[in-house]
Write an enzyme that holds these catalytic residues in place. Structure first.
Site, PDB file in Angstrom:
ATOM      1  N   HIS A   1      -1.884  13.179  23.376  1.00 16.40           N
ATOM      2  CA  HIS A   1      -1.328  14.432  22.870  1.00 16.40           C
ATOM      3  C   HIS A   1       0.193  14.377  22.983  1.00 16.40           C
ATOM      4  O   HIS A   1       0.732  14.188  24.075  1.00 16.40           O
ATOM      5  CB  HIS A   1      -1.875  15.602  23.689  1.00 16.40           C
ATOM      6  CG  HIS A   1      -1.671  16.945  23.063  1.00 16.40           C
ATOM      7  ND1 HIS A   1      -0.422  17.447  22.779  1.00 16.40           N
ATOM      8  CD2 HIS A   1      -2.560  17.887  22.655  1.00 16.40           C
ATOM      9  CE1 HIS A   1      -0.549  18.654  22.242  1.00 16.40           C
ATOM     10  NE2 HIS A   1      -1.836  18.937  22.150  1.00 16.40           N
TER      11      HIS A   1
ATOM     12  N   ARG B   1      -9.547  10.535  11.490  1.00 15.29           N
ATOM     13  CA  ARG B   1      -9.103   9.193  11.137  1.00 15.29           C
ATOM     14  C   ARG B   1      -9.879   8.122  11.896  1.00 15.29           C
ATOM     15  O   ARG B   1     -10.086   7.015  11.382  1.00 15.29           O
ATOM     16  CB  ARG B   1      -7.598   9.044  11.379  1.00 15.29           C
ATOM     17  CG  ARG B   1      -7.095   9.365  12.778  1.00 15.29           C
ATOM     18  CD  ARG B   1      -5.586   9.445  12.781  1.00 15.29           C
ATOM     19  NE  ARG B   1      -4.978   9.639  14.097  1.00 15.29           N
ATOM     20  CZ  ARG B   1      -4.788  10.821  14.659  1.00 15.29           C
ATOM     21  NH1 ARG B   1      -5.207  11.923  14.035  1.00 15.29           N
ATOM     22  NH2 ARG B   1      -4.195  10.923  15.846  1.00 15.29           N
TER      23      ARG B   1
ATOM     24  N   GLY C   1      -0.508  12.487  17.303  1.00 21.37           N
ATOM     25  CA  GLY C   1      -1.221  13.064  18.436  1.00 21.37           C
ATOM     26  C   GLY C   1      -2.594  13.590  18.052  1.00 21.37           C
ATOM     27  O   GLY C   1      -3.383  12.908  17.423  1.00 21.37           O
TER      28      GLY C   1
ATOM     29  N   GLU D   1      -6.397  10.362  20.477  1.00 25.22           N
ATOM     30  CA  GLU D   1      -5.023   9.887  20.657  1.00 25.22           C
ATOM     31  C   GLU D   1      -4.332  10.693  21.751  1.00 25.22           C
ATOM     32  O   GLU D   1      -4.733  11.826  22.065  1.00 25.22           O
ATOM     33  CB  GLU D   1      -4.264  10.019  19.325  1.00 25.22           C
ATOM     34  CG  GLU D   1      -2.784   9.650  19.347  1.00 25.22           C
ATOM     35  CD  GLU D   1      -2.529   8.211  19.787  1.00 25.22           C
ATOM     36  OE1 GLU D   1      -2.821   7.904  20.963  1.00 25.22           O
ATOM     37  OE2 GLU D   1      -2.019   7.415  18.977  1.00 25.22           O
TER      38      GLU D   1
ATOM     39  N   ARG E   1      -8.216  -0.031  16.390  1.00 22.70           N
ATOM     40  CA  ARG E   1      -7.451   1.174  16.053  1.00 22.70           C
ATOM     41  C   ARG E   1      -7.844   1.601  14.645  1.00 22.70           C
ATOM     42  O   ARG E   1      -8.197   0.784  13.794  1.00 22.70           O
ATOM     43  CB  ARG E   1      -5.950   0.877  16.115  1.00 22.70           C
ATOM     44  CG  ARG E   1      -5.062   2.072  15.829  1.00 22.70           C
ATOM     45  CD  ARG E   1      -3.610   1.637  15.768  1.00 22.70           C
ATOM     46  NE  ARG E   1      -2.752   2.736  15.340  1.00 22.70           N
ATOM     47  CZ  ARG E   1      -1.465   2.595  15.057  1.00 22.70           C
ATOM     48  NH1 ARG E   1      -0.899   1.406  15.167  1.00 22.70           N
ATOM     49  NH2 ARG E   1      -0.744   3.631  14.675  1.00 22.70           N
ATOM     50  N   HIS E   2      -7.798   2.903  14.393  1.00 19.23           N
ATOM     51  CA  HIS E   2      -8.124   3.420  13.067  1.00 19.23           C
ATOM     52  C   HIS E   2      -7.179   2.873  11.998  1.00 19.23           C
ATOM     53  O   HIS E   2      -6.105   2.336  12.304  1.00 19.23           O
ATOM     54  CB  HIS E   2      -8.059   4.949  13.063  1.00 19.23           C
ATOM     55  CG  HIS E   2      -6.687   5.485  13.398  1.00 19.23           C
ATOM     56  ND1 HIS E   2      -5.647   5.510  12.491  1.00 19.23           N
ATOM     57  CD2 HIS E   2      -6.187   6.000  14.543  1.00 19.23           C
ATOM     58  CE1 HIS E   2      -4.575   6.011  13.054  1.00 19.23           C
ATOM     59  NE2 HIS E   2      -4.865   6.317  14.311  1.00 19.23           N
TER      60      HIS E   2
ATOM     61  N   HIS F   1      -7.429   4.887  19.026  1.00 18.40           N
ATOM     62  CA  HIS F   1      -6.066   5.127  18.558  1.00 18.40           C
ATOM     63  C   HIS F   1      -5.087   4.217  19.297  1.00 18.40           C
ATOM     64  O   HIS F   1      -5.422   3.587  20.308  1.00 18.40           O
ATOM     65  CB  HIS F   1      -5.698   6.593  18.787  1.00 18.40           C
ATOM     66  CG  HIS F   1      -6.657   7.545  18.150  1.00 18.40           C
ATOM     67  ND1 HIS F   1      -6.446   8.113  16.921  1.00 18.40           N
ATOM     68  CD2 HIS F   1      -7.865   8.002  18.576  1.00 18.40           C
ATOM     69  CE1 HIS F   1      -7.472   8.884  16.610  1.00 18.40           C
ATOM     70  NE2 HIS F   1      -8.348   8.836  17.598  1.00 18.40           N
TER      71      HIS F   1
END
Length: 385
Positions: free
Chosen positions: A153, A124, A86, A151, A72-73, A251
């Protein structure tokens, strides 16, 4: 003069170390003070190099398989402010950048290289991938960007405070939107400040009919699994001269959706899966079948984290989770059940019974939050007009 400088140094170090150690320093003779400070300076100033000191080696990649590292970022501005993100293209915080660098150092400590890196189209994710690869000493790794691993929405919820939205609509409703597999938040309307920002963004020019207005985790999973199918094709067609490893930076929800598919996790159990920021984990994938190679039975998270315990259980992450249990800052075994919503709570209203009037006026809040934390987004919107 020297005594004054020494005292300030002692006091500054005391803020970073246990009270017992600080008291020991204050009572120590001058020579011992310098020695203790020197030792603790190495300990507390080495957060960037701590990962590189990891000596535990990963097992070799099994024959006829491919190792895929997922992450994940790093922490974003909206993560830090506890705002629904989102598809809002918000940037990383300074801590988020440091997290990406530390993750790269973990990869470097294991001398990992990749044939290709995959990221979403959101900044990101891209920046996290770039900084991690740079810190790992493999910045030359090609990055393929794919909107399908964006990610989830969040529709009309994007840009809203999570706590304020929960107070407005009820925690059970919002928790169901966030955690369940099927629940979909209200659609983003043309009045929402993010609508034009997203639909006029050049990176989505070819997607106009595919841009969602809101997504459940199920909706998100459909596009993420399609992207994964293409990644598997790349794995099967990879040259034997290339490293048998790939890197995917995505994400919280796109990873939850993919992990759910890879591990055969049920819709109920996926609600308790938490993906921490910038801590890599891997799966060994069979090239022929695309299945996960694991001694663990399906139905549970089978990814293997590559980070050391000090990073995974860092104080800052635990503090964020304890302050707001709704943040996906910790892995499942680190989330206490008392932190989660009680299903018997008084505000247990179903999503279908939600009073839609409770969403009136949210566009102004979303616009306000976006202007505070994402001034570049507003500038980008003007440029695209």
């Amino acid at each position: 003069m020297q005594h004054g400088i020494l005292l300030r140094l002692i006091l500054s170090m005391a803020l970073l170390m246990p009270l017992s150690t600080a008291l020991l320093i204050l009572k120590s003779p001058k020579r011992r003070v310098v020695a203790v400070i020197s030792r603790h300076s190495k300990l507390y100033s080495s957060s960037r190099s701590a990962a590189a000191q990891t000596t535990t080696s990963l097992p070799p990649v099994p024959s006829n398989s491919h190792r895929v590292v997922f992450m994940r970022h790093g922490e974003s501005e909206f993560n830090n402010a506890n705002i629904f993100t989102g598809w809002c293209d918000i940037g990383l915080t300074r801590r988020g950048v440091c997290e990406a660098i530390e993750a790269g150092q973990v990869l470097y400590s294991h001398r990992m290289t990749f044939d290709k890196c995959y990221s979403s189209l959101l900044t990101r994710s891209i920046v996290t991938a770039q900084r991690a690869l740079e810190a790992a000493g493999i910045s030359y790794t090609p990055i393929h960007m794919d909107w399908r691993i964006n990610e989830r929405h969040y529709g009309a919820l994007q840009g809203l405070s999570k706590e304020r939205t929960a107070d407005r609509l009820g925690r059970n409703i919002v928790m169901e939107w966030r955690r369940s597999f099927e629940a979909r938040p209200p659609d983003m309307t043309v009045k929402h400040p993010h609508y034009d920002i997203i639909h006029k963004d050049a990176r989505y020019n070819k997607l106009q009919e595919q841009i969602p207005l809101s997504e459940s985790l199920h909706d998100c999973q459909e596009r993420v699994v399609n992207a994964w199918t293409d990644i598997q094709a790349d794995i099967r067609n990879a040259s034997p001269d290339e490293p048998p490893t790939s890197f995917v930076v995505a994400h919280a929800n796109s990873l939850r959706a993919l992990v759910m598919s890879l591990d055969g996790i049920g819709a109920h159990d996926i609600e308790n899966l938490n993906i921490p920021t910038a801590i890599p984990f891997y799966y060994d994938i069979c090239k022929q079948t695309g299945n996960v190679l694991s001694k663990q039975a399906p139905g549970q998270f089978r990814g293997i984290y590559i980070a050391d315990e000090r990073k995974k259980r860092s104080f800052l992450e635990r503090r964020r989770a304890s302050n707001d249990p709704w943040l996906w800052a910790l892995h499942d075994d680190q989330v206490d059940k008392s932190m989660l919503l009680n299903p018997e709570a008084d505000d247990a209203t179903s999503v279908d019974a939600m009073n839609v009037d409770g969403m009136d006026g949210v566009e102004e809040e979303a616009k306000h939050n976006t202007e505070i934390f994402g001034a570049s987004l507003i500038a980008g919107e003007r440029t695209n007009r």
